[in-house]
Write a protein that holds these residues in place. Structure first.
Motif, PDB file in Angstrom:
ATOM      1  N   ASP A   6       0.823  -1.211   0.000  1.00 11.31           N
ATOM      2  CA  ASP A   6       0.000   0.000   0.000  1.00 11.31           C
ATOM      3  C   ASP A   6       0.855   1.258   0.000  1.00 11.31           C
ATOM      4  N   ASP A   7       1.826   1.334   0.876  1.00  5.60           N
ATOM      5  CA  ASP A   7       2.709   2.500   0.944  1.00  5.60           C
ATOM      6  C   ASP A   7       4.036   2.082   1.569  1.00  5.60           C
ATOM      7  N   PRO A   8       5.014   1.742   0.740  1.00  2.00           N
ATOM      8  CA  PRO A   8       6.286   1.248   1.266  1.00  2.00           C
ATOM      9  C   PRO A   8       7.049   2.288   2.078  1.00  2.00           C
ATOM     10  N   VAL A   9       6.885   3.550   1.770  1.00  2.00           N
ATOM     11  CA  VAL A   9       7.637   4.613   2.426  1.00  2.00           C
ATOM     12  C   VAL A   9       7.286   4.691   3.916  1.00  2.00           C
ATOM     13  N   VAL A  10       6.028   4.601   4.240  1.00  2.00           N
ATOM     14  CA  VAL A  10       5.570   4.694   5.630  1.00  2.00           C
ATOM     15  C   VAL A  10       6.242   3.645   6.506  1.00  2.00           C
ATOM     16  N   HIS A  11       6.400   2.437   5.977  1.00  2.00           N
ATOM     17  CA  HIS A  11       6.930   1.340   6.775  1.00  2.00           C
ATOM     18  C   HIS A  11       8.453   1.292   6.825  1.00  2.00           C
ATOM     19  N   LEU A  12       9.113   1.974   5.927  1.00  2.00           N
ATOM     20  CA  LEU A  12      10.570   1.904   5.859  1.00  2.00           C
ATOM     21  C   LEU A  12      11.270   3.154   6.391  1.00  2.00           C
ATOM     22  N   GLN A  13      10.567   4.273   6.478  1.00  2.00           N
ATOM     23  CA  GLN A  13      11.207   5.558   6.774  1.00  2.00           C
ATOM     24  C   GLN A  13      11.844   5.647   8.156  1.00  2.00           C
ATOM     25  N   ASP A  14      11.427   4.817   9.081  1.00  2.00           N
ATOM     26  CA  ASP A  14      11.974   4.895  10.433  1.00  2.00           C
ATOM     27  C   ASP A  14      13.066   3.867  10.716  1.00  2.00           C
ATOM     28  N   LEU A  15      13.473   3.086   9.705  1.00  2.00           N
ATOM     29  CA  LEU A  15      14.567   2.134   9.922  1.00  2.00           C
ATOM     30  C   LEU A  15      15.843   2.934  10.200  1.00  2.00           C
ATOM     31  N   PRO A  16      16.458   2.757  11.363  1.00  2.00           N
ATOM     32  CA  PRO A  16      17.518   3.661  11.802  1.00  2.00           C
ATOM     33  C   PRO A  16      18.827   3.580  11.009  1.00  2.00           C
ATOM     34  N   LEU A  18      19.193   2.317   7.640  1.00  2.06           N
ATOM     35  CA  LEU A  18      19.002   2.111   6.208  1.00  2.06           C
ATOM     36  C   LEU A  18      19.769   3.176   5.427  1.00  2.06           C
ATOM     37  N   VAL A  19      20.713   2.748   4.566  1.00  2.18           N
ATOM     38  CA  VAL A  19      21.503   3.702   3.793  1.00  2.18           C
ATOM     39  C   VAL A  19      21.290   3.573   2.283  1.00  2.18           C
ATOM     40  N   HIS A  20      20.765   2.440   1.821  1.00  4.72           N
ATOM     41  CA  HIS A  20      20.551   2.221   0.384  1.00  4.72           C
ATOM     42  C   HIS A  20      19.216   1.512   0.211  1.00  4.72           C
ATOM     43  N   LEU A  21      18.355   2.087  -0.631  1.00  7.00           N
ATOM     44  CA  LEU A  21      17.026   1.516  -0.844  1.00  7.00           C
ATOM     45  C   LEU A  21      16.665   1.582  -2.315  1.00  7.00           C
ATOM     46  N   GLU A  22      16.306   0.438  -2.879  1.00  2.00           N
ATOM     47  CA  GLU A  22      15.825   0.354  -4.259  1.00  2.00           C
ATOM     48  C   GLU A  22      14.410  -0.209  -4.207  1.00  2.00           C
ATOM     49  N   LEU A  23      13.461   0.556  -4.726  1.00  7.66           N
ATOM     50  CA  LEU A  23      12.072   0.108  -4.762  1.00  7.66           C
ATOM     51  C   LEU A  23      11.690  -0.162  -6.214  1.00  7.66           C
ATOM     52  N   LEU A  24      11.340  -1.410  -6.522  1.00 10.81           N
ATOM     53  CA  LEU A  24      10.968  -1.817  -7.869  1.00 10.81           C
ATOM     54  C   LEU A  24       9.497  -2.211  -7.892  1.00 10.81           C
ATOM     55  N   LYS A  49       9.960   1.622 -12.056  1.00 13.66           N
ATOM     56  CA  LYS A  49       8.751   1.021 -12.630  1.00 13.66           C
ATOM     57  C   LYS A  49       7.520   1.125 -11.730  1.00 13.66           C
ATOM     58  N   PHE A  50       7.231   2.341 -11.319  1.00 14.27           N
ATOM     59  CA  PHE A  50       5.984   2.620 -10.616  1.00 14.27           C
ATOM     60  C   PHE A  50       4.996   3.065 -11.697  1.00 14.27           C
ATOM     61  N   ASP A  51       4.195   2.132 -12.171  1.00 10.34           N
ATOM     62  CA  ASP A  51       3.356   2.354 -13.354  1.00 10.34           C
ATOM     63  C   ASP A  51       2.323   3.459 -13.205  1.00 10.34           C
ATOM     64  N   LYS A  52       1.835   3.712 -11.992  1.00  9.68           N
ATOM     65  CA  LYS A  52       0.788   4.725 -11.793  1.00  9.68           C
ATOM     66  C   LYS A  52       1.294   6.002 -11.129  1.00  9.68           C
ATOM     67  N   LEU A  53       2.579   6.060 -10.839  1.00  8.77           N
ATOM     68  CA  LEU A  53       3.143   7.190 -10.110  1.00  8.77           C
ATOM     69  C   LEU A  53       3.101   8.477 -10.931  1.00  8.77           C
ATOM     70  N   LEU A  69      19.829   9.998  -6.149  1.00  6.69           N
ATOM     71  CA  LEU A  69      18.439   9.641  -6.400  1.00  6.69           C
ATOM     72  C   LEU A  69      18.320   9.217  -7.856  1.00  6.69           C
ATOM     73  N   THR A  70      17.810   8.009  -8.064  1.00  8.38           N
ATOM     74  CA  THR A  70      17.606   7.481  -9.403  1.00  8.38           C
ATOM     75  C   THR A  70      16.133   7.162  -9.572  1.00  8.38           C
ATOM     76  N   ILE A  71      15.549   7.684 -10.640  1.00  9.86           N
ATOM     77  CA  ILE A  71      14.154   7.401 -10.957  1.00  9.86           C
ATOM     78  C   ILE A  71      14.122   6.829 -12.356  1.00  9.86           C
ATOM     79  N   GLN A  72      13.499   5.678 -12.502  1.00  8.19           N
ATOM     80  CA  GLN A  72      13.468   5.062 -13.827  1.00  8.19           C
ATOM     81  C   GLN A  72      12.144   4.386 -14.122  1.00  8.19           C
ATOM     82  N   ARG A  73      11.812   4.428 -15.378  1.00  7.92           N
ATOM     83  CA  ARG A  73      10.645   3.753 -15.957  1.00  7.92           C
ATOM     84  C   ARG A  73       9.329   4.068 -15.234  1.00  7.92           C
TER      85      ARG A  73
END
Length: 167
Positions: A6-16, A18-24, A49-53, A69-73
């Motif tokens: 549903d929303d990956p950012v909400v659940h990952l943003q507080d990981l103390p 985390l230095v590298h994150l790739e969301l596909l 590849k966030f088709d509806k973003l 920051l890399t944004i693709q497809r």
């Protein structure tokens, strides 16, 4: 409870740590929002590849250490993430296979309406898949297309430019 889908950012943003994150293709949302205070140590973020973003928002104080920051497809994303100017440590912004409309808005000559968001970033690139590899172009090179006359309504695209390098 929301799932990561549903929303990956909400659940990952507080990981103390985390230095590298790739969301596909992580979710089908039309918007991602990075909240103030989130991703305190993140240095590298990739969105692929966030088709509806259609919109990415970065609040002041979000991702204070982000360097790349890399944004693709993300074919429906037509504007640079709002608030990217808040990412003061960002050294590299890369767009891979993104809408041409987004790239043209980044022109540094005063015509690019989103240039103010990225002016502080030393390296801003766009890349397109050609002949078995990525042709990488500096954002400034896209202005060359706009300045050349185009025959009878033919739209000039990135394949008419010489790439900075090929990956």
């Amino acid at each position: 409870m929301e799932s990561v889908k549903d929303d990956p950012v909400v659940h990952l943003q507080d990981l103390p740590n985390l230095v590298h994150l790739e969301l596909l293709h992580t979710c089908d949302n039309d918007m991602l929002s990075f909240k103030s205070g989130g991703f305190k140590k993140l240095k590298v973020l990739g969105l692929d590849k966030f088709d509806k973003l259609r919109c990415v928002k970065v609040e002041k104080g979000a991702m204070p250490c982000l360097e790349r920051l890399t944004i693709q497809r993300c074919k429906l994303l037509k504007r640079v993430p709002s608030g990217v100017k808040n990412l003061t440590k960002l050294k590299s912004l890369q767009f891979f296979d993104m809408p041409y409309e987004l790239i043209l808005k980044l022109q540094p000559d005063g015509e690019g309406e989103d240039y103010g968001e990225v002016a502080h970033i030393p390296e801003v690139y766009s890349a397109y898949w050609r002949d078995g590899g990525w042709d990488v172009y500096p954002i400034e090179s896209f202005k060359e297309i706009e300045n050349r006359p185009s025959p009878a309504g033919i739209v000039r695209r990135s394949h008419e430019l010489r790439p900075l390098w090929k990956v």
